[in-house]
Design an enzyme around this catalytic site. Structure first.
Site, PDB file in Angstrom:
ATOM      1  N   TRP A 101     -21.024  66.598  -4.646  1.00 52.91           N
ATOM      2  CA  TRP A 101     -20.773  66.266  -3.232  1.00 52.91           C
ATOM      3  C   TRP A 101     -20.301  64.811  -3.048  1.00 52.91           C
ATOM      4  O   TRP A 101     -20.892  64.042  -2.278  1.00 52.91           O
ATOM      5  CB  TRP A 101     -22.027  66.519  -2.400  1.00 52.91           C
ATOM      6  CG  TRP A 101     -22.566  67.910  -2.393  1.00 52.91           C
ATOM      7  CD1 TRP A 101     -22.346  68.903  -3.304  1.00 52.91           C
ATOM      8  CD2 TRP A 101     -23.445  68.477  -1.406  1.00 52.91           C
ATOM      9  NE1 TRP A 101     -23.031  70.049  -2.946  1.00 52.91           N
ATOM     10  CE2 TRP A 101     -23.720  69.810  -1.780  1.00 52.91           C
ATOM     11  CE3 TRP A 101     -24.038  67.986  -0.250  1.00 52.91           C
ATOM     12  CZ2 TRP A 101     -24.549  70.654  -1.047  1.00 52.91           C
ATOM     13  CZ3 TRP A 101     -24.874  68.820   0.482  1.00 52.91           C
ATOM     14  CH2 TRP A 101     -25.114  70.137   0.085  1.00 52.91           C
TER      15      TRP A 101
ATOM     16  N   ASP B 202       0.428  60.979 -16.278  1.00 46.13           N
ATOM     17  CA  ASP B 202      -0.047  62.354 -16.089  1.00 46.13           C
ATOM     18  C   ASP B 202      -0.862  62.738 -17.328  1.00 46.13           C
ATOM     19  O   ASP B 202      -0.323  62.752 -18.439  1.00 46.13           O
ATOM     20  CB  ASP B 202       1.182  63.267 -15.926  1.00 46.13           C
ATOM     21  CG  ASP B 202       0.813  64.721 -15.698  1.00 46.13           C
ATOM     22  OD1 ASP B 202      -0.372  65.080 -15.862  1.00 46.13           O
ATOM     23  OD2 ASP B 202       1.719  65.487 -15.358  1.00 46.13           O
TER      24      ASP B 202
ATOM     25  N   THR C  39      -9.178  68.827  -7.800  1.00 44.45           N
ATOM     26  CA  THR C  39     -10.472  68.885  -7.109  1.00 44.45           C
ATOM     27  C   THR C  39     -10.478  69.788  -5.867  1.00 44.45           C
ATOM     28  O   THR C  39     -11.471  69.828  -5.151  1.00 44.45           O
ATOM     29  CB  THR C  39     -10.919  67.466  -6.702  1.00 44.45           C
ATOM     30  OG1 THR C  39      -9.906  66.889  -5.868  1.00 44.45           O
ATOM     31  CG2 THR C  39     -11.132  66.572  -7.907  1.00 44.45           C
TER      32      THR C  39
ATOM     33  N   GLY D 206      -7.776  58.243  -6.603  1.00 39.80           N
ATOM     34  CA  GLY D 206      -8.726  59.159  -5.973  1.00 39.80           C
ATOM     35  C   GLY D 206      -9.955  58.405  -5.479  1.00 39.80           C
ATOM     36  O   GLY D 206      -9.998  57.163  -5.514  1.00 39.80           O
ATOM     37  N   GLN D 207     -10.958  59.145  -5.031  1.00 39.93           N
ATOM     38  CA  GLN D 207     -12.171  58.521  -4.471  1.00 39.93           C
ATOM     39  C   GLN D 207     -12.869  57.637  -5.501  1.00 39.93           C
ATOM     40  O   GLN D 207     -13.118  56.454  -5.262  1.00 39.93           O
ATOM     41  CB  GLN D 207     -13.172  59.592  -4.029  1.00 39.93           C
ATOM     42  CG  GLN D 207     -12.682  60.559  -2.998  1.00 39.93           C
ATOM     43  CD  GLN D 207     -13.849  61.380  -2.446  1.00 39.93           C
ATOM     44  OE1 GLN D 207     -14.611  60.900  -1.622  1.00 39.93           O
ATOM     45  NE2 GLN D 207     -13.997  62.603  -2.929  1.00 39.93           N
ATOM     46  N   LEU D 208     -13.184  58.233  -6.661  1.00 38.23           N
ATOM     47  CA  LEU D 208     -13.946  57.492  -7.676  1.00 38.23           C
ATOM     48  C   LEU D 208     -13.107  56.363  -8.273  1.00 38.23           C
ATOM     49  O   LEU D 208     -13.591  55.235  -8.434  1.00 38.23           O
ATOM     50  CB  LEU D 208     -14.415  58.470  -8.776  1.00 38.23           C
ATOM     51  CG  LEU D 208     -15.238  57.864  -9.894  1.00 38.23           C
ATOM     52  CD1 LEU D 208     -16.531  57.237  -9.346  1.00 38.23           C
ATOM     53  CD2 LEU D 208     -15.593  58.930 -10.945  1.00 38.23           C
TER      54      LEU D 208
ATOM     55  N   TYR E  43     -12.529  76.556 -10.047  1.00 41.77           N
ATOM     56  CA  TYR E  43     -12.707  75.105 -10.215  1.00 41.77           C
ATOM     57  C   TYR E  43     -13.817  74.825 -11.235  1.00 41.77           C
ATOM     58  O   TYR E  43     -13.623  74.080 -12.200  1.00 41.77           O
ATOM     59  CB  TYR E  43     -13.029  74.465  -8.861  1.00 41.77           C
ATOM     60  CG  TYR E  43     -13.494  73.030  -8.932  1.00 41.77           C
ATOM     61  CD1 TYR E  43     -12.616  72.003  -9.261  1.00 41.77           C
ATOM     62  CD2 TYR E  43     -14.829  72.690  -8.663  1.00 41.77           C
ATOM     63  CE1 TYR E  43     -13.049  70.686  -9.322  1.00 41.77           C
ATOM     64  CE2 TYR E  43     -15.262  71.382  -8.713  1.00 41.77           C
ATOM     65  CZ  TYR E  43     -14.364  70.377  -9.048  1.00 41.77           C
ATOM     66  OH  TYR E  43     -14.809  69.070  -9.114  1.00 41.77           O
TER      67      TYR E  43
ATOM     68  N   THR F  17     -18.884  68.406 -12.802  1.00 42.29           N
ATOM     69  CA  THR F  17     -19.355  68.833 -11.492  1.00 42.29           C
ATOM     70  C   THR F  17     -20.600  69.724 -11.535  1.00 42.29           C
ATOM     71  O   THR F  17     -20.824  70.447 -12.512  1.00 42.29           O
ATOM     72  CB  THR F  17     -18.215  69.614 -10.792  1.00 42.29           C
ATOM     73  OG1 THR F  17     -18.692  70.175  -9.575  1.00 42.29           O
ATOM     74  CG2 THR F  17     -17.699  70.754 -11.661  1.00 42.29           C
TER      75      THR F  17
HETATM   76  N1  LIG Z   1     -15.023  65.413  -4.863  1.00 45.31           N
HETATM   77  C1  LIG Z   1     -16.185  65.979  -5.141  1.00 45.31           C
HETATM   78  O1  LIG Z   1     -16.957  66.408  -4.263  1.00 45.31           O
HETATM   79  C2  LIG Z   1     -16.637  66.099  -6.580  1.00 45.31           C
HETATM   80  C3  LIG Z   1     -17.883  66.687  -6.858  1.00 45.31           C
HETATM   81  C4  LIG Z   1     -18.287  66.791  -8.187  1.00 45.31           C
HETATM   82  C5  LIG Z   1     -17.459  66.317  -9.202  1.00 45.31           C
HETATM   83  N2  LIG Z   1     -16.242  65.761  -8.906  1.00 45.31           N
HETATM   84  C6  LIG Z   1     -15.404  65.291 -10.007  1.00 45.31           C
HETATM   85  O2  LIG Z   1     -15.327  63.874  -9.932  1.00 45.31           O
HETATM   86  C7  LIG Z   1     -14.064  63.420 -10.409  1.00 45.31           C
HETATM   87  C8  LIG Z   1     -13.458  62.468  -9.395  1.00 45.31           C
HETATM   88  O3  LIG Z   1     -13.375  63.160  -8.159  1.00 45.31           O
HETATM   89  P1  LIG Z   1     -12.652  62.516  -6.891  1.00 45.31           P
HETATM   90  O4  LIG Z   1     -13.303  63.124  -5.692  1.00 45.31           O
HETATM   91  O5  LIG Z   1     -12.552  61.047  -7.039  1.00 45.31           O
HETATM   92  O6  LIG Z   1     -11.221  63.185  -7.055  1.00 45.31           O
HETATM   93  P2  LIG Z   1      -9.913  62.930  -6.181  1.00 45.31           P
HETATM   94  O7  LIG Z   1     -10.206  62.008  -5.049  1.00 45.31           O
HETATM   95  O8  LIG Z   1      -9.313  64.273  -5.915  1.00 45.31           O
HETATM   96  O9  LIG Z   1      -8.984  62.133  -7.212  1.00 45.31           O
HETATM   97  C9  LIG Z   1      -8.426  62.737  -8.326  1.00 45.31           C
HETATM   98  C10 LIG Z   1      -7.211  61.933  -8.703  1.00 45.31           C
HETATM   99  O10 LIG Z   1      -6.645  62.518  -9.883  1.00 45.31           O
HETATM  100  C11 LIG Z   1      -5.245  62.586  -9.698  1.00 45.31           C
HETATM  101  N3  LIG Z   1      -4.659  63.576 -10.583  1.00 45.31           N
HETATM  102  C12 LIG Z   1      -4.513  64.910 -10.380  1.00 45.31           C
HETATM  103  N4  LIG Z   1      -3.887  65.483 -11.420  1.00 45.31           N
HETATM  104  C13 LIG Z   1      -3.648  64.490 -12.320  1.00 45.31           C
HETATM  105  C14 LIG Z   1      -3.002  64.426 -13.572  1.00 45.31           C
HETATM  106  N5  LIG Z   1      -2.478  65.526 -14.130  1.00 45.31           N
HETATM  107  N6  LIG Z   1      -2.920  63.243 -14.216  1.00 45.31           N
HETATM  108  C15 LIG Z   1      -3.422  62.124 -13.656  1.00 45.31           C
HETATM  109  N7  LIG Z   1      -4.025  62.102 -12.451  1.00 45.31           N
HETATM  110  C16 LIG Z   1      -4.136  63.269 -11.790  1.00 45.31           C
HETATM  111  C17 LIG Z   1      -5.099  62.920  -8.231  1.00 45.31           C
HETATM  112  O11 LIG Z   1      -3.777  62.700  -7.798  1.00 45.31           O
HETATM  113  P3  LIG Z   1      -3.194  63.604  -6.593  1.00 45.31           P
HETATM  114  O12 LIG Z   1      -4.066  63.315  -5.401  1.00 45.31           O
HETATM  115  O13 LIG Z   1      -1.791  63.137  -6.468  1.00 45.31           O
HETATM  116  O14 LIG Z   1      -3.324  65.030  -7.035  1.00 45.31           O
HETATM  117  C18 LIG Z   1      -6.123  61.980  -7.619  1.00 45.31           C
HETATM  118  O15 LIG Z   1      -5.594  60.691  -7.402  1.00 45.31           O
HETATM  119  C19 LIG Z   1     -13.240  64.672 -10.676  1.00 45.31           C
HETATM  120  O16 LIG Z   1     -13.294  64.958 -12.044  1.00 45.31           O
HETATM  121  C20 LIG Z   1     -13.963  65.761  -9.908  1.00 45.31           C
HETATM  122  O17 LIG Z   1     -13.785  67.029 -10.507  1.00 45.31           O
HETATM  123  C21 LIG Z   1     -15.818  65.628  -7.618  1.00 45.31           C
END
Ligand SMILES: NC(=O)c1ccc[n+]([C@@H]2O[C@H](COP(=O)([O-])OP(=O)(O)OC[C@H]3O[C@@H](n4cnc5c(N)ncnc54)[C@H](OP(=O)(O)O)[C@@H]3O)[C@@H](O)[C@H]2O)c1
Length: 289
Positions: free
Chosen positions: A151, A37, A63, A10-12, A126, A102
Site C-alpha cells: 500500500w 529500460d 504497478t 516513480g513514487q519510491l 501483478y 509486494t
Molecule cells: N504502489 C504500491 O502500492 C506498491 C505496493 C507494493 C509494492 N510495490 C512495489 O514497489 C516498487 C515501487 O513502486 P512505486 O509505487 O514507486 O512504482 P511507480 O510509482 O509505478 O514507479 C515505477 C517506475 O518504474 C518505471 N518503469 C516501468 N517500466 C520500466 C522499465 N521497463 N524500465 C525502467 N523503468 C520502468 C515507471 O515508468 P512509467 O511510469 O513511465 O511506466 C515508473 O517511473 C515496485 O516494484 C512495486 O511493484 C508498490
C-alpha cells in the site's frame, strides 16, 4: 559506492532522490524510462559496466494492478524479465541489488501477519509477475535482498492518498472498502530504509543468501480506515462510508488480508518503523505545502 536507482521517477525512486544527498558514502545515479529500460538487457549491461555501478535499488516496476490482468505479457516483461536482466548484469560486476516486491504475492487467507517464510500464492497477474521477479533475484547467485512492501503512497505520483484528497474535495460522500486489511506504507520511510541498508551501518551485510524481507509502516488498517484518516488529517469535509469488496468490482482480485510481519528487517537492520498514521500526517503536510 556507486548506486543506480532504476524507475527513479516513480513514487519510491522520487523519495530516494530527495534523501540521497544525506548519504555521503553513496553516489547515486537516477534513471527511468525512456533513458534506461530494464527490459533491454544489452543497454543495461553496458550501462552498469561502463558507469562502474556497484549496486542497484530497483524501483522500476509495472504497478498497474488491474491493467496487468489485460497486459500480462508487458507486466511479465518488466516485473520478471527486467529483474532477471538486472540480476544477470550485476553478477558480471559482483554488484549488490535491493529489489522491491509486494504483499500481493499472498492470497490473503491469513489472519496473522505474513512472515517471509509463509507460502506465497498470488491471486492476480501483478502478484504472479512480481513473484517471478523475486525468484529471479533470490536464485540469481548475487548479493541481493528482496523487500516486500504494501500500500505504497507518496507526495509523488498517483496513489490512494492523493486520489482520496481529490475525490474528498469533489464529493460529499464516498464509499470505501472496509473488508480488505493491510498496512499503508509511506514510500519515504521505505526509501530511507533502502539507503540505510546499503550504507550497512550497524547491520547484517547484503549477502548471496538472497534474503527476503517484509517492510511496511507499523499498524493495521482497512482501506476505509485509511480513507477516514486521510480526510481527517487532510482537513477534508467528506463523509466516508464503508462498503464491501463485492460492491466495488475491479479487474484484479486483491488479498483480503495482507498485513506483513516486519520482525526480521527490524532485527537484522536495527531499524525503527513509524506508525502508519504518523507517516501519513507527514506526507499530507508535504502534499499541502
Ligand atoms: N504502489 C504500491 O502500492 C506498491 C505496493 C507494493 C509494492 N510495490 C512495489 O514497489 C516498487 C515501487 O513502486 P512505486 O509505487 O514507486 O512504482 P511507480 O510509482 O509505478 O514507479 C515505477 C517506475 O518504474 C518505471 N518503469 C516501468 N517500466 C520500466 C522499465 N521497463 N524500465 C525502467 N523503468 C520502468 C515507471 O515508468 P512509467 O511510469 O513511465 O511506466 C515508473 O517511473 C515496485 O516494484 C512495486 O511493484 C508498490
Amino acid at each position: 559506492m556507486k548506486v543506480l536507482i532504476t524507475g527513479s521517477n516513480g513514487q519510491l525512486g522520487s523519495e530516494i532522490k530527495e534523501l540521497a544527498s544525506d548519504y555521503k558514502n553513496l553516489e547515486c545515479v537516477f534513471k527511468d524510462l525512456p533513458e534506461l529500460d530494464i527490459c533491454d538487457a544489452e543497454v543495461l549491461n553496458t550501462f552498469i559496466i561502463d558507469q562502474h555501478i556497484n549496486a542497484v535499488i530497483n524501483c522500476a516496476g509495472y504497478t498497474a494492478v488491474d491493467k496487468a490482468e489485460e497486459e500480462a505479457l508487458i507486466a511479465q516483461k518488466v516485473n520478471s524479465e527486467g529483474v532477471l536482466n538486472l540480476a544477470n548484469a550485476l553478477k558480471k560486476v559482483d554488484g549488490k541489488l535491493i529489489h522491491i516486491s509486494t504483499d500481493y504475492v499472498f492470497d490473503g487467507n491469513h489472519s496473522q501477519p505474513y512472515k517471509e517464510s509463509d507460502p506465497v500464492s498470488p491471486i492476480g497477474v501483478y502478484g504472479q509477475t512480481k513473484r517471478a521477479g523475486e525468484l529471479a533475484v533470490l536464485n540469481g547467485s548475487i548479493d541481493a535482498i528482496v523487500i516486500r512492501t504494501s500500500w505504497l503512497y507518496s507526495s509523488y505520483g498517483n496513489n490512494f492518498v492523493k486520489t482520496m484528497l481529490r475525490l474528498g474535495n469533489e464529493k460529499e460522500n464516498l464509499g470505501v472498502i472496509f473488508d480488505q486489511v493491510g498496512t499503508p506504507t509511506y514510500a519515504r520511510d521505505l526509501a530511507k530504509t533502502c539507503l540505510e541498508i546499503l550504507t550497512g551501518v550497524n547491520s547484517v551485510k547484503i549477502s548471496k543468501n538472497g534474503n527476503l524481507y517484509h517492510y511496511s509502516n507499523e499498524g493495521v488498517a482497512s482501506w476505509y480506515d485509511f480513507a477516514i484518516s486521510i480526510m481527517e488529517l487532510g482537513g477534508v469535509n467528506c463523509k466516508v462510508k464503508p462498503i464491501q469488496t463485492k460492491d466495488y468490482p475491479t479487474l484484479a482480485k486483491r488479498p483480503q488480508y495482507s498485513v506483513l510481519n516486519k520482525s526480521k528487517i527490524k532485527t537484522d537492520f536495527k531499524i525503527e518503523i513509524p506508525y502508519w498514521r504518523d507517516s501519513l500526517k507527514d506526507c499530507i503536510k508535504k502534499i499541502k505545502n
